[in-house]
Design a protein around this motif. Structure first.
Motif, mmCIF file in Angstrom:
data_model
loop_
_atom_site.group_PDB
_atom_site.id
_atom_site.type_symbol
_atom_site.label_atom_id
_atom_site.label_comp_id
_atom_site.label_asym_id
_atom_site.label_seq_id
_atom_site.Cartn_x
_atom_site.Cartn_y
_atom_site.Cartn_z
ATOM 1 N N PHE A 161 -6.353 -3.163 7.335
ATOM 2 C CA PHE A 161 -6.838 -4.029 8.408
ATOM 3 C C PHE A 161 -5.660 -4.708 9.100
ATOM 4 O O PHE A 161 -4.670 -5.073 8.455
ATOM 5 C CB PHE A 161 -7.796 -5.086 7.854
ATOM 6 C CG PHE A 161 -9.071 -4.495 7.362
ATOM 7 C CD1 PHE A 161 -9.903 -3.784 8.223
ATOM 8 C CD2 PHE A 161 -9.442 -4.613 6.030
ATOM 9 C CE1 PHE A 161 -11.087 -3.216 7.774
ATOM 10 C CE2 PHE A 161 -10.625 -4.051 5.573
ATOM 11 C CZ PHE A 161 -11.442 -3.355 6.444
ATOM 12 N N LYS B 160 -12.518 -7.106 6.710
ATOM 13 C CA LYS B 160 -11.980 -6.804 8.034
ATOM 14 C C LYS B 160 -11.575 -8.075 8.782
ATOM 15 O O LYS B 160 -10.714 -8.052 9.655
ATOM 16 C CB LYS B 160 -13.031 -6.017 8.826
ATOM 17 C CG LYS B 160 -12.535 -5.487 10.131
ATOM 18 C CD LYS B 160 -13.531 -4.541 10.767
ATOM 19 C CE LYS B 160 -12.956 -4.062 12.095
ATOM 20 N NZ LYS B 160 -13.877 -3.175 12.788
ATOM 21 N N LYS C 198 0.820 -1.215 0.000
ATOM 22 C CA LYS C 198 0.000 0.000 0.000
ATOM 23 C C LYS C 198 0.859 1.272 0.000
ATOM 24 O O LYS C 198 0.408 2.315 -0.423
ATOM 25 C CB LYS C 198 -0.917 0.043 1.232
ATOM 26 C CG LYS C 198 -1.964 -1.020 1.273
ATOM 27 C CD LYS C 198 -3.217 -0.683 0.518
ATOM 28 C CE LYS C 198 -3.943 0.520 1.019
ATOM 29 N NZ LYS C 198 -5.161 0.774 0.242
ATOM 30 N N ASP D 261 -7.430 0.545 -6.065
ATOM 31 C CA ASP D 261 -7.644 1.436 -4.935
ATOM 32 C C ASP D 261 -7.877 2.863 -5.441
ATOM 33 O O ASP D 261 -7.056 3.396 -6.166
ATOM 34 C CB ASP D 261 -6.349 1.363 -4.117
ATOM 35 C CG ASP D 261 -6.290 2.375 -3.011
ATOM 36 O OD1 ASP D 261 -7.208 3.192 -2.910
ATOM 37 O OD2 ASP D 261 -5.325 2.312 -2.250
ATOM 38 N N ASP E 57 -5.039 4.299 7.849
ATOM 39 C CA ASP E 57 -6.409 4.152 8.357
ATOM 40 C C ASP E 57 -7.230 3.164 7.525
ATOM 41 O O ASP E 57 -8.380 2.893 7.831
ATOM 42 C CB ASP E 57 -7.123 5.517 8.370
ATOM 43 C CG ASP E 57 -6.503 6.449 9.394
ATOM 44 O OD1 ASP E 57 -5.813 5.958 10.307
ATOM 45 O OD2 ASP E 57 -6.679 7.673 9.268
ATOM 46 N N HIS E 58 -6.657 2.669 6.436
ATOM 47 C CA HIS E 58 -7.371 1.730 5.559
ATOM 48 C C HIS E 58 -6.672 0.373 5.498
ATOM 49 O O HIS E 58 -6.833 -0.362 4.523
ATOM 50 C CB HIS E 58 -7.478 2.313 4.145
ATOM 51 C CG HIS E 58 -8.480 3.429 4.052
ATOM 52 N ND1 HIS E 58 -8.272 4.652 4.619
ATOM 53 C CD2 HIS E 58 -9.707 3.484 3.484
ATOM 54 C CE1 HIS E 58 -9.325 5.417 4.384
ATOM 55 N NE2 HIS E 58 -10.206 4.735 3.706
ATOM 56 N N SER F 29 -9.901 0.515 -1.583
ATOM 57 C CA SER F 29 -8.993 1.356 -0.800
ATOM 58 C C SER F 29 -8.573 0.650 0.490
ATOM 59 O O SER F 29 -7.632 1.066 1.147
ATOM 60 C CB SER F 29 -9.611 2.730 -0.511
ATOM 61 O OG SER F 29 -10.684 2.604 0.381
ATOM 62 N N TYR F 30 -9.262 -0.429 0.852
ATOM 63 C CA TYR F 30 -8.862 -1.217 2.023
ATOM 64 C C TYR F 30 -7.954 -2.381 1.646
ATOM 65 O O TYR F 30 -7.533 -3.153 2.489
ATOM 66 C CB TYR F 30 -10.101 -1.772 2.744
ATOM 67 C CG TYR F 30 -10.882 -0.674 3.415
ATOM 68 C CD1 TYR F 30 -10.573 -0.275 4.714
ATOM 69 C CD2 TYR F 30 -11.886 -0.003 2.736
ATOM 70 C CE1 TYR F 30 -11.264 0.751 5.323
ATOM 71 C CE2 TYR F 30 -12.581 1.032 3.341
ATOM 72 C CZ TYR F 30 -12.263 1.395 4.636
ATOM 73 O OH TYR F 30 -12.936 2.424 5.248
ATOM 74 N N THR F 31 -7.710 -2.541 0.324
ATOM 75 C CA THR F 31 -6.820 -3.625 -0.094
ATOM 76 C C THR F 31 -6.057 -3.044 -1.285
ATOM 77 O O THR F 31 -5.773 -1.858 -1.271
ATOM 78 C CB THR F 31 -7.635 -4.912 -0.372
ATOM 79 O OG1 THR F 31 -6.782 -5.900 -0.871
ATOM 80 C CG2 THR F 31 -8.802 -4.700 -1.323
ATOM 81 N N ILE G 101 -17.486 4.231 5.803
ATOM 82 C CA ILE G 101 -16.559 3.753 4.763
ATOM 83 C C ILE G 101 -16.780 4.476 3.436
ATOM 84 O O ILE G 101 -16.220 4.099 2.409
ATOM 85 C CB ILE G 101 -16.640 2.217 4.570
ATOM 86 C CG1 ILE G 101 -18.032 1.791 4.066
ATOM 87 C CG2 ILE G 101 -16.300 1.490 5.870
ATOM 88 C CD1 ILE G 101 -18.108 0.327 3.674
ATOM 89 N N TYR H 9 -16.967 -4.911 3.219
ATOM 90 C CA TYR H 9 -16.028 -4.280 4.155
ATOM 91 C C TYR H 9 -15.846 -5.152 5.401
ATOM 92 O O TYR H 9 -14.722 -5.419 5.844
ATOM 93 C CB TYR H 9 -16.552 -2.889 4.519
ATOM 94 C CG TYR H 9 -15.917 -2.269 5.734
ATOM 95 C CD1 TYR H 9 -14.682 -1.627 5.647
ATOM 96 C CD2 TYR H 9 -16.557 -2.320 6.972
ATOM 97 C CE1 TYR H 9 -14.097 -1.063 6.773
ATOM 98 C CE2 TYR H 9 -15.978 -1.762 8.091
ATOM 99 C CZ TYR H 9 -14.749 -1.130 7.987
ATOM 100 O OH TYR H 9 -14.176 -0.593 9.106
ATOM 101 N N CYS I 185 -8.048 0.757 11.700
ATOM 102 C CA CYS I 185 -9.378 0.178 11.450
ATOM 103 C C CYS I 185 -9.504 -1.239 12.003
ATOM 104 O O CYS I 185 -10.543 -1.885 11.825
ATOM 105 C CB CYS I 185 -9.791 0.278 9.987
ATOM 106 S SG CYS I 185 -8.692 -0.495 8.843
#
Ligand code: ATP
Ligand code: MG
Length: 393
Positions: free
Chosen positions: A67, A194, A32, A384, A64-65, A227-229, A326, A190, A164
């Protein structure tokens, strides 16, 4: 110099798997932050990220994104000598607004000449002598300062940033998320991610009954989830023929039940083809006719694959809260028709019967249509989206 300090927190309870969890987190962070000027190192209890000051705000957004990060601190690094430590602590506190404070020292370097019990009052009185109108409060301070004395360098930091949480993505196998343009399914995706699940998204469309705007909406939602991966494969299934056939051959009150049975059949086949182990969707118990327990049970009969329903027991308002958090909510409420809503009957059956479903399904050759739909799936890799607006932050 400053570094981002990440303590593993909940991850450290994963005894035997700990290395696997930590290494996955490390790889995810590295991936990331690949476009940033950073140096990432890890030891048994924590990770350190050296960064360029100008990139810190963007890096915080990325942190912040991810896990698996429950908390992180921006720590100042100084040489391990008491003068440098004193000056740094004062410099940090001079720029903060507070009335009460507490210093907590941890001495890992046992060769250091002062003990923690000696350092705390020494630093405390130095601060009291140099900043007016503040007090020490050891029970409930406005601000705490942690000082970690290590062999060469010491780390000094104040209140941390909440990450998060969850587990690093990739610590579980892959799940197939049924992603419609609605509010529930992005939230389900999401919550599944997580827990460490890597997801592929699957969208059923019925062009020309549904529009390209509806598809674009799903693409935008996938970007938010990405955006979380890093990247998410989005499989687009052309569901038009099957849906038209259902509409022609099946009693109106059973169309939704049969349609969902067809979706599950396609999901299972696609999962087997792409190494997905479970189906994930946004069903919430009682929300609509197809989500009563009876409906879910009858629909579920077509597959042995586990179906994970992360929002099954949440109220709509609870789901909406997460959707807002989210940032998918505003996209989800855009008014484009989804393939389920286009064909929705006036009186969908609330307690469908399995034998009725089987009878109605005999009226058409759905197997060949399913094969055709699978063969024609279009898969796009969605990146992302945060990079797109990174510079605007
Ligand atoms: P959502 O708000 O996510 O659209 P919903 O409350 O509108 O959910 P349904 O339309 O009954 O509920 O769908 C239940 C679930 O089935 C969705 O959450 C989603 O996971 C899946 N689903 C429904 N329609 C589609 C579609 N066109 N493509 C992919 N999955 C779908
Ligand atoms: Mg929907």
């Amino acid at each position: 110099m400053r570094v981002i300090l990440i303590k593993y927190g909940e991850l450290t309870t994963k005894k035997g798997n700990r290395n696997f969890f930590v290494n996955t987190l490390y790889q995810n962070i590295k991936e990331k932050l690949k476009n940033y000027q950073v140096k990432i190192t890890k030891d048994i209890s924590r990770m350190y990220i050296e960064f360029e000051d100008s990139e810190l705000e963007n890096i915080k957004f990325v942190m912040d994104h991810i896990f698996g990060i429950h908390m992180y601190n921006i720590a100042y690094v100084v040489n391990t000598n008491i003068e440098d430590i004193k000056n740094q602590v004062l410099d940090i506190l001079k720029h903060k607004k507070f009335k009460t404070f507490k210093i907590e020292t941890k001495r890992s370097d046992k060769k250091f000449s002062l003990t923690s019990q000696e350092i705390n009052p020494l630093l405390g009185s130095y601060i009291l002598n140099n900043i007016n109108d503040i007090k020490v409060n050891v029970h409930n301070p406005d601000i705490f300062v942690k000082v970690e004395i290590r062999e060469n360098h010491s780390y000094i930091y104040t209140n941390g940033h909440k990450g998060c949480g969850g587990y690093p993505i990739g610590t579980q196998a892959k799940g197939m998320l049924m992603l419609s343009g609605g509010i529930d399914s992005p939230v389900a995706g999401y919550l599944a991610m997580k827990r460490g699940i890597k997801i592929d998204a699957v969208y059923f469309e019925a062009i020309p009954h549904t529009s390209l705007d509806a598809r674009n909406k799903v693409i935008e939602l996938t970007k938010k989830l990405a955006s979380y991966t890093n990247k998410i494969n989005l499989h687009i299934v052309n569901f038009t023929k099957i849906q038209e056939e259902i509409y022609k051959k099946v009693s109106p009150n059973y169309t939704i039940t049969i349609m969902r049975r067809m979706m599950y059949r396609i999901m299972e086949k696609l999962a087997n083809k792409t190494s997905g182990l479970v189906i994930i969707n946004g069903e919430s118990i009682g929300q609509v006719a197809s989500q009563t327990l009876t409906s879910m049970s009858v629909i579920n009969q077509v597959t042995n694959m586990p179906v994970i329903r992360p929002v099954a027991c949440l109220d709509k308002l609870e789901i909406i809260d997460i959707a807002k958090k989210i940032d998918t909510y505003d996209i989800s409420i855009l008014p484009y028709e989804d393939c389920c809503t286009v064909f929705v009957p006036k009186h969908p059956v609330i307690n469908p019967k399995l034998d009725e479903c089987l009878k109605m399904e005999e009226r058409f050759d759905y197997n060949s249509m399913i094969e055709e739909a699978i063969d024609n799936i279009k898969t796009i890799k969605i990146e992302d989206s945060s990079n797109e607006f990174k510079d605007l932050l």
